[in-house]
Write an enzyme that holds these catalytic residues in place. Structure first.
Site, PDB file in Angstrom:
ATOM      1  N   GLN A  44      27.073   5.662  69.733  1.00 36.08           N
ATOM      2  CA  GLN A  44      27.226   5.193  68.346  1.00 36.08           C
ATOM      3  C   GLN A  44      25.862   5.080  67.663  1.00 36.08           C
ATOM      4  O   GLN A  44      25.706   5.453  66.494  1.00 36.08           O
ATOM      5  CB  GLN A  44      27.934   3.829  68.320  1.00 36.08           C
ATOM      6  CG  GLN A  44      29.280   3.775  69.005  1.00 36.08           C
ATOM      7  CD  GLN A  44      30.232   4.839  68.522  1.00 36.08           C
ATOM      8  OE1 GLN A  44      30.414   5.019  67.320  1.00 36.08           O
ATOM      9  NE2 GLN A  44      30.840   5.558  69.456  1.00 36.08           N
ATOM     10  N   ARG A  62      37.757   4.069  67.111  1.00 37.43           N
ATOM     11  CA  ARG A  62      36.496   3.355  67.290  1.00 37.43           C
ATOM     12  C   ARG A  62      36.501   2.029  66.534  1.00 37.43           C
ATOM     13  O   ARG A  62      35.959   1.029  67.015  1.00 37.43           O
ATOM     14  CB  ARG A  62      35.328   4.236  66.858  1.00 37.43           C
ATOM     15  CG  ARG A  62      35.028   5.322  67.873  1.00 37.43           C
ATOM     16  CD  ARG A  62      34.018   6.348  67.434  1.00 37.43           C
ATOM     17  NE  ARG A  62      33.683   7.211  68.572  1.00 37.43           N
ATOM     18  CZ  ARG A  62      32.940   8.299  68.499  1.00 37.43           C
ATOM     19  NH1 ARG A  62      32.437   8.673  67.325  1.00 37.43           N
ATOM     20  NH2 ARG A  62      32.692   9.014  69.575  1.00 37.43           N
ATOM     21  N   TYR A 110      33.930   2.656  76.268  1.00 39.74           N
ATOM     22  CA  TYR A 110      34.874   3.710  75.898  1.00 39.74           C
ATOM     23  C   TYR A 110      34.925   3.977  74.395  1.00 39.74           C
ATOM     24  O   TYR A 110      34.333   3.252  73.613  1.00 39.74           O
ATOM     25  CB  TYR A 110      36.261   3.492  76.491  1.00 39.74           C
ATOM     26  CG  TYR A 110      37.070   2.255  76.194  1.00 39.74           C
ATOM     27  CD1 TYR A 110      36.781   1.366  75.185  1.00 39.74           C
ATOM     28  CD2 TYR A 110      38.210   2.007  76.961  1.00 39.74           C
ATOM     29  CE1 TYR A 110      37.579   0.271  74.938  1.00 39.74           C
ATOM     30  CE2 TYR A 110      39.022   0.911  76.732  1.00 39.74           C
ATOM     31  CZ  TYR A 110      38.704   0.045  75.719  1.00 39.74           C
ATOM     32  OH  TYR A 110      39.509  -1.049  75.500  1.00 39.74           O
ATOM     33  N   GLU A 111      35.578   5.083  74.049  1.00 40.55           N
ATOM     34  CA  GLU A 111      35.587   5.617  72.668  1.00 40.55           C
ATOM     35  C   GLU A 111      34.183   5.936  72.173  1.00 40.55           C
ATOM     36  O   GLU A 111      33.859   5.734  71.005  1.00 40.55           O
ATOM     37  CB  GLU A 111      36.298   4.661  71.701  1.00 40.55           C
ATOM     38  CG  GLU A 111      37.785   4.557  71.921  1.00 40.55           C
ATOM     39  CD  GLU A 111      38.496   5.896  71.839  1.00 40.55           C
ATOM     40  OE1 GLU A 111      38.000   6.805  71.158  1.00 40.55           O
ATOM     41  OE2 GLU A 111      39.544   6.038  72.491  1.00 40.55           O
ATOM     42  N   GLY A 112      33.346   6.433  73.055  1.00 42.03           N
ATOM     43  CA  GLY A 112      31.958   6.722  72.717  1.00 42.03           C
ATOM     44  C   GLY A 112      31.118   5.504  72.995  1.00 42.03           C
ATOM     45  O   GLY A 112      31.255   4.473  72.324  1.00 42.03           O
TER      46      GLY A 112
END
Length: 556
Positions: free
Chosen positions: A431, A292, A424-426
């Protein structure tokens, strides 16, 4: 673009925001001498400019191609990747016992920033390998580490993360890929994974897939997930039963093949367990937390590239007059407003992400406070830096005017490439939910209180002080708010806290080097104009969730 242009600011942030000299004073990071850091920053700038940047256009226009034999990268990419491996650039942040150079994670981040500014899609390959190295270094067996880490460290082999399935996106617990024990310590892997960046390519001899799957009779949800190491090519040289079904046709990042992978079509896909059974989420989060930060770093990459391109165009493009003479558009006030905003936001994003990366190194040295600070800064760095990357890329197109909408200038590529980073990546919404749902409550609110105290201790600009006060009040309210109200406020609150943190770091930068006209001016612009914008989010961050639910779902 000139990739050495960012080196001075990278070095400044490392010295005065990260305070890399304190890291270098430890036994673990003793290799990070001033001369070594300078050599790395300057060396990777020269490498990126000479080897990777010239391929960015072909990566966008030609892109990676699926074939029945596997994914083929555009001409020149395999050779440029070999040059990266031979230069030792992948080994920068890897511990020496695993074949690396033992430099801090934040120095590795600087290397990845420069590579990504040159060619963002291409740079995803080493970014993913960094995540695989992290997972194996923390959770792999000594035998797995000895076998796989040296080749992943050099980049001779690349790594991937395999989480997402057609029915399991953000809800990882819904995944269905199975891992059946074969009785010899290996597992038969069967299932399909989607959105796998660099899931296949012709850059390296092997790809080490880290795959989330369920063993027989595993508990439902995330509690029943385990992590497996599944190589494309087995150690005996035979191909594993891993097949690339297709690659996605995307808005951007065409140099990064986003693959659909099928495991075990012929019931002959072998994998090894990483860590304990049902320990998959813990192992995967080791990858994801640093990943992240590296996605936040992509926001810096695209912002730096878009800013450099826009500045160069604004200096060259003659349009109108000033003082009776033909003038480049850089002389016009509105263009200067956009360029200064781009410059200030890029500097702010770099300071925020590097600060968080420095906390990775301090946490690794056993600093408990740094570990807490890293936890609370990670959603800020990932979400806000990628938001800024999109904003700066958008402004870059605007500076170019009509030529920005024309692909030949390259301004549009930054805009298209950047758009995936808040997803992407959450997603950035995830977040924000993480910030208000988990991070505000850490240490009974102590981690948040410590951050506010640090911001307040240095803040001098009255608007920044006001923003810090507002963040403190909203944060305290959200700690006791119900779930709907917390989540309704989460995104404006994340932005406010991110801008407060960036303002803190920008003000520090200007104070440290008040003679640097660029830093001084960018910081003044940030504090005078961008901090008040964040204060304008206070009403949204204090609004209850009710209005969001006044409409039934079928009325939208």
């Amino acid at each position: 673009m000139t990739f050495t242009a960012a080196v001075a600011d990278q070095r400044f942030v490392l010295d005065h925001i990260v305070r890399v000299d304190e890291l270098a004073a430890t036994d673990r990071f003793a290799a990070a001498s001033p001369d070594t850091v300078d050599a790395v920053l300057e060396g990777i700038a020269q490498f990126a400019e000479g080897e990777w940047a010239p391929l960015a256009c072909a990566g966008d226009t030609v892109g990676a191609k699926w074939t029945p034999e596997g994914v083929v990268m555009p001409a020149g990419y395999p050779e440029a990747y070999r040059a990266y491996v031979e230069g030792g650039w992948g080994t920068i942040g890897v511990p020496e016992q695993f074949g690396g150079q033992g430099l801090p994670f934040v120095i590795q981040a600087a290397v990845l920033e420069t590579l990504g500014t040159a060619n963002m899609g291409f740079a995803l390959a080493p970014i993913l390998s960094v995540g695989a190295i992290e997972a194996l270094a923390h959770h792999g067996t000594p035998e797995q580490q000895e076998t796989y880490l040296p080749k992943l460290a050099t980049g001779e082999w690349t790594g991937t993360m395999n989480l997402t399935e057609p029915q399991a996106g953000s809800d990882v617990g819904a995944l269905r890929t199975t891992a059946t024990p074969k009785g010899d310590g290996t597992f038969a892997i069967k299932g399909t994974k989607i959105f796998i960046s660099f899931g296949d390519h012709d850059l390296a001899d092997n790809i080490v897939h880290l795959v989330l799957a369920r063993t027989p009779d595993a508990p439902a949800g995330t509690r029943g997930i385990s992590l497996f190491l599944v190589p494309k090519v087995r150690l005996d040289g035979t191909p594993n039963d891993v097949r690339v079904v297709s690659i996605e046709h995307k808005m951007g990042l065409h140099a990064s093949p986003t693959c659909v992978l099928s495991f075990g079509d012929h019931d002959d896909c072998l994998g090894e367990l990483i860590g304990p059974e049902f320990g998959g989420m813990r192992a995967m989060f080791t990858m994801m937390n640093n990943a992240r930060l590296n996605v936040g770093l992509q926001g810096v990459q695209v912002a730096e590239g878009a800013t450099q391109k826009a500045v160069a165009y604004a200096r060259e493009r003659i349009q109108g007059a000033r003082d009776g003479r033909p003038a480049a558009i850089v002389e016009h006030a509105d263009v200067r407003r956009m360029l200064l905003r781009m410059k200030a936001q890029t500097m702010a994003a770099r300071a925020l992400v590097y600060y968080a990366c420095g906390m990775v190194d301090r946490a690794g040295l056993g600093d408990a406070k740094a570990k807490e600070r890293l936890e609370i800064m990670t959603p800020l760095a990932k979400a806000h830096a990628t938001d800024l990357g999109n904003e700066v890329a958008d402004l870059g197109v605007q500076v170019h005017g009509g030529m920005g909408y024309v692909e030949e200038t390259g301004a549009a590529q930054f805009f298209r490439d950047a758009r995936i980073t808040p997803i992407y990546e959450g997603t950035n919404g995830i977040q924000a939910a993480d910030l208000v749902g988990r991070k505000l409550a850490m240490s009974n609110g102590g981690a948040f209180a410590d951050l506010i105290a640090d911001l307040r201790a240095e803040a001098q600009h009255p608007q920044l002080v006001r923003l810090i006060d507002a963040c403190e009040g909203i944060g305290r309210r959200l700690q006791s708010a119900d779930a709907d109200d917390r989540h309704a406020a989460s995104y404006p609150f994340l932005t406010m806290l991110s801008v407060a943190s960036c303002g803190w770091l920008m003000e520090r930068s200007a104070r440290v080097d008040s003679a640097d006209t660029v830093k001084k001016t960018a910081a003044a612009f940030y504090l005078d104009q961008l901090v008040p914008e964040a204060l304008g989010l206070e009403a949204a961050a204090n609004a209850p969730a009710k209005v969001l639910y006044d409409l039934p779902a079928d009325a939208f």
